[in-house]
Enzyme design. Structure first.
Site, PDB file in Angstrom:
ATOM      1  N   ASP A 134      56.400 -11.512   4.352  1.00  0.00           N
ATOM      2  CA  ASP A 134      56.681 -10.182   4.900  1.00  0.00           C
ATOM      3  C   ASP A 134      58.078 -10.110   5.496  1.00  0.00           C
ATOM      4  O   ASP A 134      58.631  -9.029   5.674  1.00  0.00           O
ATOM      5  CB  ASP A 134      55.650  -9.832   5.974  1.00  0.00           C
ATOM      6  CG  ASP A 134      54.232  -9.812   5.435  1.00  0.00           C
ATOM      7  OD1 ASP A 134      54.069  -9.430   4.274  1.00  0.00           O
ATOM      8  OD2 ASP A 134      53.315 -10.203   6.167  1.00  0.00           O
ATOM      9  N   ASP A 137      50.198 -10.738  -3.778  1.00  0.00           N
ATOM     10  CA  ASP A 137      49.730 -10.760  -2.397  1.00  0.00           C
ATOM     11  C   ASP A 137      48.305 -10.243  -2.290  1.00  0.00           C
ATOM     12  O   ASP A 137      47.464 -10.845  -1.613  1.00  0.00           O
ATOM     13  CB  ASP A 137      50.675  -9.939  -1.525  1.00  0.00           C
ATOM     14  CG  ASP A 137      50.498 -10.220  -0.047  1.00  0.00           C
ATOM     15  OD1 ASP A 137      50.366 -11.402   0.306  1.00  0.00           O
ATOM     16  OD2 ASP A 137      50.499  -9.259   0.735  1.00  0.00           O
TER      17      ASP A 137
END
Length: 103
Positions: free
Chosen positions: A89, A36
């Site tokens: 997320d 990420d």
């Protein structure tokens, strides 16, 4: 590190699978974190734009764009901005809850 050493000492015990699962989950989440960080913060240095943010916003898709994120408005922002929550997320905590529930 201490957890890994303790697990290595007691790895043959009947309850050692718990520690092994924790170590594997920690390794996978750390890899996802590095992934990420690379695509959000380092990819602009290589590709001149954040690849993950461009994909999440649906830019450069040609035709209609389907955003892959949730926009949450900032309550106290005088400029009316928003925070972006990507599906990743939501995905990782959801997988954790699902696996814990199934177990």
């Amino acid at each position: 590190m201490i957890f890994a050493i303790v697990w290595a000492i007691y790895r043959r015990a009947s309850y050692a699978w718990v520690g092994q699962n924790i170590l594997v989950a920690t390794a996978l989440l750390c890899c996802a974190f590095v992934y990420d960080i690379f695509w959000v913060f380092i990819s602009p240095l290589i590709f001149h734009q954040s690849v993950m943010i461009a994909v999440a916003k649906g830019k450069n898709s040609g035709g209609e764009s389907i955003p892959l994120l949730l926009r949450v408005p900032r309550v106290v922002d005088p400029w009316g901005g928003y925070n972006m929550i990507g599906f990743g997320d939501i995905l990782f905590p959801g997988l954790l809850i699902t696996f814990a529930y199934r177990y």
